[in-house]
Structure formats: C-alpha cells, structure tokens
Scaffold this active site. Structure first.
Site, short mmCIF file in Angstrom:
data_model
loop_
_atom_site.label_atom_id
_atom_site.label_comp_id
_atom_site.label_asym_id
_atom_site.label_seq_id
_atom_site.Cartn_x
_atom_site.Cartn_y
_atom_site.Cartn_z
N LYS A 1 -2.86 -12.76 -14.58
CA LYS A 1 -1.95 -13.34 -15.58
C LYS A 1 -1.41 -14.68 -15.11
CE LYS A 1 1.84 -12.02 -18.64
NZ LYS A 1 2.69 -10.90 -19.09
N GLU B 1 -3.99 -10.88 -3.85
CA GLU B 1 -5.17 -10.04 -3.65
C GLU B 1 -6.34 -10.54 -4.50
OE1 GLU B 1 -1.60 -7.11 -3.57
OE2 GLU B 1 -2.18 -8.93 -4.67
N GLY C 1 0.51 -6.51 -17.98
CA GLY C 1 -0.71 -6.19 -17.24
C GLY C 1 -1.31 -4.84 -17.57
N ARG C 2 -0.49 -3.79 -17.56
CA ARG C 2 -1.05 -2.46 -17.79
C ARG C 2 -1.32 -2.20 -19.27
NH1 ARG C 2 3.92 -2.61 -16.06
NH2 ARG C 2 5.67 -1.66 -17.15
N GLU D 1 4.46 3.33 -13.60
CA GLU D 1 4.97 1.96 -13.48
C GLU D 1 5.87 1.63 -14.66
OE1 GLU D 1 2.76 -1.32 -11.42
OE2 GLU D 1 2.57 -2.07 -13.48
N HIS E 1 -11.51 24.33 -8.56
CA HIS E 1 -11.75 24.88 -7.23
C HIS E 1 -10.94 24.16 -6.16
CE1 HIS E 1 -15.10 27.39 -8.67
NE2 HIS E 1 -15.29 26.40 -9.52
N LYS F 1 5.63 -6.48 -1.78
CA LYS F 1 4.87 -7.73 -1.77
C LYS F 1 5.66 -8.82 -1.05
CE LYS F 1 2.19 -7.21 -6.04
NZ LYS F 1 1.91 -7.84 -7.34
#
Length: 506
Positions: A193, A199, A252-253, A338, A369, A479
């Site tokens: 964005k 990263e 973002g999400r 978030e 399982h 961060k």
C-alpha cells in the site's frame, strides 16, 4: 442501553441443542438458509446452517435489541456510504466499492482501476510482454494471504500463469520460488500500500537481483506495482504504465478485490476474476439490504457473541473439508484477529468484555486425527465452523468425496449428540456447537461470496462490541523495535540483549 441488553442476555435460559431441536420442529428452516447466486440458467447456492448452535428465539430477539442499541443500521449505512468508519485513522473502509457496491464516486474509481488492470492482464496473456509463464508476487499480510488463498482455491488446474506468492522475509521462501521459475519467463508483482513495507521491498529487491544475475536485460521492465502510493513505485523504478493503483480507503486485509487481486486475475483470467467480484457483490447487497436475523453475517455474529460473551469461549475453530480451501483458516485468522483483537472501543474507553476469540483450524479429514479429541472430550467448549462443497474438485472416484463429506457431516452430528458410556473414558458429553457452510461448488462466484460473508461477519461483530475493526496498531510496536535493532544503539532487556548476542546481530 447495551449494558442492560447484555444483562438480559446473561439471564436468559440456555437450553441444550437437543432441547432446542425437540422444542421447535421448524428449527432447521429458521436457522438454515440457502443464499442464491447467479440467474436461473447459471444458479448456485451456499447453504448457511446455524441450527446446531445455541441460538433460540429469545436470544435472537435480545441480540437484535443489542444491534439496535449499538446502531448497527447506522454504522452499516456509514460503511456503504463511504463515511469515516475508521476514526483512529480518519478513513472510510471502501472494500465493497471495489465490488461495485458503495459510494457512487468510489465505485466509479474502482471500475476505472479494474479496467486498467484488466487491460494489463489481458495484454500480458496475449503476449504483449513476451512469453510470461511465471509470476512472483511479493507482499505481506493481506497483500499476500488473500491472493494466495484465492489462487490455491480457484487455480489449482489450468492456471494461465504459474503464480508464486512470497510474503516471508526468510530467504528460504524466495529461494523456493526461484527454484520453480525460469527467470526468462518470470514477472514480478510488488504489492504494498505504501511501497515502503520493509519485508516486501527487501524481497522485491532480491527478485530484481535474481533477474539481473540471470541475464534479464531490463528487470524493472518485468515489474507490476500494486499500491496506493504510485509516486513511491515510480521512485523505486516501476514504469507508470505498469502501476495499478488502489484507494487509500481500502485496507490491507480487505484489499483482495482491488489491484492486489492482480495475481489472481493473472492465474484465472479476467472473466473469472469478474465473476469473483460479482459473487462478493451479491453478498454485499444482501448484507446492506437485509435486517435482523435474516441477515446472514449478522446472524453469524449473534452466535459468535453468544459463545464469546455468554459462554466464555476463547477460541473458534474453522475446518475446511475441501483441500482447495486449506488456507481459509489462516486467512480468517488475520481477518478476524487483526480486525477485532482490540482492547478499547471506538470512543477510546476500555472494552467491557472479551472481543475476538482466537481463530484457528485446519483441513478435514486430517484434523480429525489431530485436534478433534479435544473438541469432543476436552474441557474447552469450542464452537466450530465446517465448510465444504457438494461438488468435488478432482476427477478421481467419487468415493473420495463421499467419504470426505460423510466425515464432515458426522463430526457436526457427533459434537451435538455425544454418547453415554459406563466407561468415563469412552463417554462424549455432546451439546457442542457447530455451524456448517455448504457450497454447491467452489467457483469464483461462491468463493467471492464466502469471503465477503466473513468480512461482513467481522464488521457485524465489531459493531456489537463497539470497536473499530479497521485499524491495527497492535502490529506496529514489534516493527518499531525491529527498526531500532537494525539501527543499533538501543539497550533492551537482558533476555533480548542475550538473544541478539547469540545471533550475532548486536
């Protein structure tokens, strides 16, 4: 007002699931609804079944009263009107406009951006940028999880371009993508964005270096930028004609529907991506225009609040009984935790109860399982969502899918019914809740509606709790400290200092 409603909810009787079904012969019709998509010629549906939860008429009425007290109608209207619904950052949240439902100007801008993206996608598919067989998409958080989920769900076979989504700063992730791609036929999509995410930009620089090392003449000529900061992308070296912008008001999400969906369109082709948007838009219209328990995301939020606030459930489990949806629990973790993992309300006052539960899950039948022992006989009460498709996603003997669905439906039935035994170790208490979301098929339209349903469910939960689901300041502190470590000169606690010394970072 809301406190009084919560007190009322706490005082209501809480019958068992068996009692609820026995008392109401029409319970299934009341709490299970088919959501229809498409037209008569191309129709499909998603069935949302909340009948095996502890919702009853008294609780639903009280939750509808709570929604009124929390001005659900007003906050929903503000969301679709493009008003500021993220007050801490002074922003609207206009992901629905990307699907064509929202403020007129925002919908028009989204349409313009989609037109630009479609032109680039179709040009690449026609060979305008040479032979493109691979795309490395770098992003993080919502810029990576959404595309990775959609591609895994919808493009397992016959993908038009082989897409590798890389989010982790760990170089092992990039090396794996490099090993699968031919640099001569590889493009790079950089999704950020701000176009400053450390990263993402570090990974992008490494991809450029890999292309250059492998004698690609113009590495930056292979780059498409997906960003709300076009000027930063140009400063980095991306040509303006290959920048796909999106609005600052798209979080973002919630950004999969914007140019962040470029790798999905590259894998599927534009017609399927458009169908994906249309499925989400159908859910948007339902959420915008439907009131009370008939509103499917709001109904789900009522159940979520029941278990979190009234029954003290700290987690909610999601199990996809379809390998194509294997990444869905991971995606929902970010979306829900978030968004709603907050400790203060919109007005800054402390939250007066639990907010988002811990979302976790897995894939059936593998999870049976591994973790279902706790769900059936453990001391934790965990509401479960089962998600499956009637149509199988493979060409093998249908017995595979029949066994898969039989197990899915059996787990919900067993959680509810339990089983008595004279041997305590073999006794199952039952009365354990589950909901089932059953798709006719995993198609772009049903998948789009499914993701939009969960976005609106998250928003509805936030309204009922009085919190802001659109900021995420909790991710910033770590961060900030990481940046301090990189700069050096900052003293930390003894444990952190020792770890830095051991790793050779200090």
């Amino acid at each position: 007002m809301s406190e009084a409603v919560w007190n009322k909810l706490k005082d209501l009787e809480k019958p068992s699931l068996a009692q609820l079904f026995a008392a109401d012969p029409d319970r299934l019709d009341t709490y299970a609804t088919a959501f229809e998509l498409g037209d008569e010629e191309n129709s499909c549906a998603i069935r949302f079944d909340w009948s095996k939860t502890h919702l009853d008429a008294a609780h639903v009425a009280a939750f509808e009263e709570l929604a009124a007290a929390m001005d659900f109608t007003g906050r929903r209207a503000a969301l679709f009107a493009g008003d500021i619904v993220n007050p801490t950052e002074g922003r609207a949240a206009e992901h629905t406009a990307q699907r064509g439902v929202g403020k007129e100007e925002s919908v028009a801008l989204a349409h313009e951006n989609h037109h630009r993206m479609a032109a680039i996608v179709e040009a690449i598919h026609r060979g305008a940028m040479g032979d493109v067989k691979h795309l490395i998409h770098v992003g993080i958080g919502g810029s990576a999880l959404g595309p990775a989920l959609a591609i895994d769900a919808l493009a397992r076979e016959g993908a038009m371009v082989d897409v590798h989504v890389v989010s982790n700063i760990d170089g092992c992730a990039l090396e794996q993508a490099f090993a699968a791609c031919d640099p001569a036929t590889t493009m790079l999509a950089v999704a950020s964005k701000t176009f400053t995410t450390i990263e993402t930009m570090t990974n992008a620089e490494s991809v450029i270096g890999w292309l250059r090392e492998n004698e690609v003449d113009d590495p930056f000529g292979r780059v498409v930028a997906l960003t709300a900061s076009p000027e930063k992308a140009m400063e980095w070296g991306v040509d303006e004609t290959r920048i796909l912008p999106f609005s600052e008001s798209v979080g973002g999400r919630y950004s999969l529907w914007s140019s962040i969906g470029f790798p999905v369109a590259m894998a599927l082709g534009w017609p399927d991506f458009a169908e994906f948007l249309a499925g989400a838009a159908a859910m948007d219209e339902h959420f915008r225009d439907t009131d009370g328990m008939a509103n499917l995301p709001l109904r789900a939020a009522f159940a979520d609040q029941y278990y979190t606030r009234l029954r003290g459930c700290q987690t909610r489990a999601v199990f996809a009984y379809d390998e194509r949806l294997a990444m869905l629990p991971d995606y929902l973790q970010q979306l829900e935790m978030e968004s709603n993992g907050k400790r203060v309300k919109v007005d800054g006052s402390p939250v007066d109860g639990p907010t988002a539960p811990i979302t976790w899950g897995g894939v059936g039948t593998d999870a049976q399982h591994a973790v279902f022992q706790l769900l059936h006989q453990g001391t934790n009460l965990v509401p479960v969502d089962f998600i499956a498709s009637i149509a199988q996603g493979h060409d093998l003997d249908p017995v595979h899918h029949r066994i898969l669905l039989s197990n899915c439906f059996a787990q919900g039935a067993a959680l509810m019914a339990g089983k008595d035994s004279d041997d305590p170790a073999r006794a199952y208490p039952g009365d354990r809740p589950s909901a089932t979301i059953l798709l006719d098929e995993v198609s772009p339209a049903t998948f789009g509606a499914l993701i939009a349903f969960h976005e609106h469910r998250t928003f509805a939960n936030a309204v009922l709790m009085g919190i802001n689901p659109f900021d995420q300041f909790g991710v910033e502190l770590g961060k900030e400290i990481a940046r301090q470590i990189e700069k050096g000169g900052t003293q930390f606690d003894p444990s952190t200092e020792a770890l830095l010394q051991l790793a050779g970072i200090a």
